[in-house]
Design an enzyme around this catalytic site. Structure first.
Site: not given
Ligand code: COS
Length: 386
Positions: A133, A364, A127-128, A367, A124-125, A340-341
């Site tokens: 976040s 993913e 993250t960069e 917290s 699942f690509g 313990g140890g």
């Molecule tokens: N399922 C489907 N669509 C979703 C969704 C979900 N669970 N959550 C959000 N969306 C959609 C929203 O509906 C919105 O759609 P529209 O463009 O039509 O309005 C769009 O995605 C943007 O959603 P949102 O406003 O919630 O995005 P944000 O930019 O506020 O970001 C966070 C949300 C920060 C929660 C998100 O970027 C995130 O989860 N970051 C962490 C990333 C992560 O887990 N990285 C680990 C990688 S895998 S190891």
């Protein structure tokens, strides 16, 4: 209402996963961790049990179990070895569930049977190096070329990246569109311009493969695009709804493993001429672990029930992920205290539990991200962006 009674079928699947974990996974976990060995033979055994496609419809080679049953399987594997649990979470939740939900019929038929059988692994690509976040701020670019797309960029911390035949690659097609410009591509990893590098010296998950991916002008046909251009961010978020659930279920397994190991040790270890289990302060530690475990399991089952009912569950999944991952870290730390140890070396699984649990509050979605999702849901106020 949520029914906490397992069906006969769920009980059977749980017992089978428990036996399989004890027989095949537990005996290899320590050596694979010590040797930083990604055990592909064991991965194939996990695939042969049907665990890599547990939630995938049978017509595409999956087991088609519901999400609650999936959690039972993932909990058992997580109790045995989080490196192997990561394989299940990535292939089943992040990759297969995305293709099931967003893939075309051709894409499903091409990839799902291979992924379910273990013939192909998938990664699942998202993250960069500069994008964690803030997942919509991708630097990887996809541009239109004749009959397809050219993708360039890099991905970081990608589980299974060095062993995957398929990579889900999220790339920006139009930076001005922000998250609405992101597209998701199904990229065969033998495509020209695609290369990977192993990441070593991790605190935990040493038996899991972790990679950096480079895409240097990788060209794919239109048929590699999953969903529409602009669906990419939603695909990533919906994949994480399943992936975070799977991580949480695996962490319940870590918690349960900590309870099992600590109870056994406390009953067998004597000090002051009595088993340490007879001391109130030791029982307090055991009781705290049991409560954390039960609470985490309950939250996972609730999120699973919502998924099975087809109800919205993003917030409840974040609650389960936040609680279960933090609980796993706490339980593992407490389990070392009970041991313990002896808990400080790898004769017992508890120090590995702590090292392996530590990443789960990071990957993913940290917290802190889970708290912001929960906070936004309860207040209606978006505190994600200052
Ligand atoms: N399922 C489907 N669509 C979703 C969704 C979900 N669970 N959550 C959000 N969306 C959609 C929203 O509906 C919105 O759609 P529209 O463009 O039509 O309005 C769009 O995605 C943007 O959603 P949102 O406003 O919630 O995005 P944000 O930019 O506020 O970001 C966070 C949300 C920060 C929660 C998100 O970027 C995130 O989860 N970051 C962490 C990333 C992560 O887990 N990285 C680990 C990688 S895998 S190891």
């Amino acid at each position: 209402m949520i029914d906490f009674e397992l069906t006969d079928e769920q009980r059977l699947i749980q017992e089978t996963a428990r036996d399989f974990t004890d027989r095949e996974i537990v005996p290899r976990a320590r050596d694979n961790d010590r040797n930083e060995h990604f055990d592909t033979e064991l991965v194939q055994k996990i695939a042969d049990m049907g665990y890599l496609g547990a939630i995938v419809p049978e017509e595409y080679g999956g087991r088609e179990v519901d999400y609650r049953t999936y959690a039972l399987i993932v909990e058992e594997i997580g109790r045995g070895c989080s490196a192997m649990r990561t394989v299940v979470s990535v292939v089943t939740s992040l990759v297969c569930s995305s293709i099931v939900r967003w893939g075309s019929e051709e894409q499903k038929q091409e990839w799902l049977p291979q992924l379910c059988s273990g013939e192909a692994l998938g990664c699942f690509g998202l993250t960069e190096p500069d994008t964690g976040s803030d997942a919509s701020n991708l630097k990887t670019r996809a541009e239109r070329v004749n009959g397809g797309w050219r993708i360039s960029g890099g991905k970081m911390w990608i589980s299974l990246g060095n062993y995957s035949k398929l990579a889900l690659v999220f790339a920006q097609t139009d930076p001005e569109e922000r998250h609405r410009g992101i597209a998701c591509f199904l990229v065969p990893t033998d495509t020209d311009g695609f290369s990977t590098q192993e990441i070593h010296h991790k605190l935990g998950l040493r038996g899991s493969d972790t990679a950096e991916l480079s895409l240097d002008g990788v060209e794919v046909p239109d048929s590699a695009l999953m969903g529409e251009v602009g669906d990419g961010f939603k695909i990533a978020m919906s994949a994480l709804d399943s992936g975070r659930y799977s991580v949480a279920a695996g962490c319940v397994g870590i918690c349960q493993g900590c309870v099992d190991a600590s109870v056994a040790y406390a009953k067998e270890r004597t000090q002051f001429d009595r088993p340490i289990a007879s001391f109130q302060l030791v029982q307090e530690m055991l009781a705290e672990m049991v409560v954390e475990t039960e609470a985490a399991r309950g939250l996972v089952w609730r999120a699973g029930w919502l998924k099975d009912e087809g109800k919205p569950n993003t917030t409840e999944t974040s609650i389960a992920k936040l609680y279960a991952t933090e609980a796993a870290v706490k339980c593992a730390n407490t389990a070392i205290q009970v041991h313990g140890g002896s808990g400080y070396v790898d004769d017992y699984p508890v120090e590995r539990y702590l090292r392996d649990a530590r990443v789960t509050t990071l990957y993913e979605g940290t917290s802190q991200i889970q708290k912001l999702i929960i906070g936004r849901s309860v207040t209606g106020v978006n505190a994600l962006v200052p």
